[in-house]
Design an enzyme around this catalytic site. Structure first.
Site, PDB file in Angstrom:
ATOM      1  N   HIS A   1       0.784  -1.211  -0.121  1.00 58.29           N
ATOM      2  CA  HIS A   1       0.097   0.036  -0.148  1.00 58.29           C
ATOM      3  C   HIS A   1       0.679   1.141   0.150  1.00 58.29           C
ATOM      4  O   HIS A   1       0.683   2.193  -0.762  1.00 58.29           O
ATOM      5  CB  HIS A   1      -0.896   0.009   1.219  1.00 58.29           C
ATOM      6  CG  HIS A   1      -1.972   1.288   1.274  1.00 58.29           C
ATOM      7  ND1 HIS A   1      -3.152   1.078   0.751  1.00 58.29           N
ATOM      8  CD2 HIS A   1      -1.848   2.490   1.693  1.00 58.29           C
ATOM      9  CE1 HIS A   1      -3.829   2.167   0.995  1.00 58.29           C
ATOM     10  NE2 HIS A   1      -2.937   3.043   1.524  1.00 58.29           N
ATOM     11  N   GLU A   2       1.876   1.387   1.038  1.00 54.14           N
ATOM     12  CA  GLU A   2       2.749   2.500   1.063  1.00 54.14           C
ATOM     13  C   GLU A   2       3.537   2.597  -0.097  1.00 54.14           C
ATOM     14  O   GLU A   2       3.660   3.855  -0.669  1.00 54.14           O
ATOM     15  CB  GLU A   2       3.525   2.611   2.206  1.00 54.14           C
ATOM     16  CG  GLU A   2       2.769   2.667   3.407  1.00 54.14           C
ATOM     17  CD  GLU A   2       1.668   3.707   3.571  1.00 54.14           C
ATOM     18  OE1 GLU A   2       1.739   4.867   3.104  1.00 54.14           O
ATOM     19  OE2 GLU A   2       0.493   3.586   4.381  1.00 54.14           O
TER      20      GLU A   2
ATOM     21  N   HIS B   1       1.638   4.129  -2.947  1.00 52.67           N
ATOM     22  CA  HIS B   1       1.517   5.724  -2.772  1.00 52.67           C
ATOM     23  C   HIS B   1       2.833   6.125  -3.559  1.00 52.67           C
ATOM     24  O   HIS B   1       2.886   7.189  -3.965  1.00 52.67           O
ATOM     25  CB  HIS B   1       1.407   6.147  -1.541  1.00 52.67           C
ATOM     26  CG  HIS B   1       0.004   6.160  -0.897  1.00 52.67           C
ATOM     27  ND1 HIS B   1      -1.136   6.447  -1.728  1.00 52.67           N
ATOM     28  CD2 HIS B   1      -0.500   5.633   0.314  1.00 52.67           C
ATOM     29  CE1 HIS B   1      -2.300   6.154  -0.851  1.00 52.67           C
ATOM     30  NE2 HIS B   1      -2.001   5.596   0.035  1.00 52.67           N
TER      31      HIS B   1
ATOM     32  N   CYS C   1      -7.999   3.495  -3.405  1.00 51.24           N
ATOM     33  CA  CYS C   1      -9.014   2.865  -4.362  1.00 51.24           C
ATOM     34  C   CYS C   1     -10.369   2.935  -3.378  1.00 51.24           C
ATOM     35  O   CYS C   1     -10.379   2.912  -2.087  1.00 51.24           O
ATOM     36  CB  CYS C   1      -8.978   1.286  -4.468  1.00 51.24           C
ATOM     37  SG  CYS C   1      -8.380   1.079  -6.386  1.00 51.24           S
TER      38      CYS C   1
ATOM     39  N   CYS D   1      -8.656  -4.456  -3.830  1.00 51.03           N
ATOM     40  CA  CYS D   1      -7.479  -3.899  -4.003  1.00 51.03           C
ATOM     41  C   CYS D   1      -6.832  -3.540  -2.678  1.00 51.03           C
ATOM     42  O   CYS D   1      -7.156  -2.943  -1.754  1.00 51.03           O
ATOM     43  CB  CYS D   1      -7.663  -2.820  -4.991  1.00 51.03           C
ATOM     44  SG  CYS D   1      -6.146  -1.793  -5.472  1.00 51.03           S
TER      45      CYS D   1
ATOM     46  N   CYS E   1      -4.991  -0.200 -11.026  1.00 50.90           N
ATOM     47  CA  CYS E   1      -4.191   0.203 -10.031  1.00 50.90           C
ATOM     48  C   CYS E   1      -2.608  -0.439 -10.380  1.00 50.90           C
ATOM     49  O   CYS E   1      -1.535   0.084 -10.808  1.00 50.90           O
ATOM     50  CB  CYS E   1      -4.209  -0.202  -8.692  1.00 50.90           C
ATOM     51  SG  CYS E   1      -5.093   0.912  -7.734  1.00 50.90           S
TER      52      CYS E   1
END
Ligand SMILES: [Zn+2]
Ligand SMILES: [Zn+2]
Length: 242
Positions: free
Chosen positions: A163-164, A167, A174, A180, A202
């Site tokens: 996740h990070e 980014h 999302c 996701c 993504c």
């Protein structure tokens, strides 16, 4: 054949080290590369007090998802009490992220810093992690993610890392119903319910961002190589003038 490829890789690393100057952090690098297919790595920085086993457990997945070798830095920076808000008894995520950035070597494609204490930013009660605004890396707190059985802990840490890092490659959140890893998770339960995959939209953005970064890094490396060569030529010319 394989050992030849390895030699070429190590030669590349040596050239890179020479080009980017004698960075102290580079000397501390421990190469935990299983697929040395690219001279720039995702670096992992582990703060003192972090449980290392679950961190090491996510490396193969990160290499698979992002296509960069993952290298764990040898340094174990101490947690600075200055970063702590005594009233909240939590650490300021942005300050930890800034401190981590200073530890990461130049040949870093991205970095992930793992922190043992609870993090917060602004008015939020806490954060599991925070990605750098300029996209270079992210910090992840183990504080709330290490509950339950070991396998679950590693999966949770892995999801947060995806996740990070997502980014840092420009991915946004999302929608809540998306299957996701870029879904927001504000609780451990929500993090566990989130799949550790990038859904197709993504994934597509991520692949494009990875491609762009790789070509940018290769260009940078080539430019550096060229300026180093020019430097040598100039020196030779000067010495022959004498
Ligand atoms: Zn997020
Ligand atoms: Zn998504």
């Amino acid at each position: 054949m394989q050992s030849r490829a390895l030699l070429i890789f190590y030669a590349l690393i040596a050239i890179l080290s020479l080009c980017s100057g004698a960075l102290a952090a580079q000397a501390q690098e421990k190469t935990a590369v299983s697929r040395p297919d690219f001279p720039f790595a995702i670096h992992i920085l582990i703060f003192e007090g972090v449980e290392e086993e679950p961190v090491l457990g996510i490396i193969p997945g990160l290499e698979r998802e992002f296509g960069f070798p993952v290298v764990v830095l040898d340094a174990r920076p101490a947690v600075d009490p200055e970063w702590k808000d005594p009233e909240r008894n939590q650490y300021q995520a942005l300050r930890v992220l800034e401190a981590a950035t200073a530890w990461v070597p130049e040949n870093s494609a991205r970095f992930l810093a793992f922190f043992p204490e609870d993090l917060y930013i602004g008015q939020m009660g806490f954060v599991f992690g925070l990605a750098h605004p300029d996209g270079r890396g992210a910090v992840i707190s183990q504080f709330r993610l290490l509950s339950g059985e070991k396998k679950r802990q590693t999966q949770r840490l892995y999801g947060e890392a995806l996740h990070e890092l997502g980014h840092t490659f420009g991915l946004e959140h999302c929608p809540a119903q998306a299957q996701c890893v870029m879904r927001v998770a504000r609780t451990v339960q929500a993090a566990d319910a989130r799949p550790n995959v990038f859904e197709p939209a993504c994934r597509q953005k991520l692949d494009a961002a990875i491609r762009d970064l790789k070509s940018e890094l290769i260009q940078k490396q080539t430019a550096k190589g060229k300026s180093a060569e020019t430097g040598v030529q100039e020196k030779e010319e000067k010495s022959s003038e004498k």
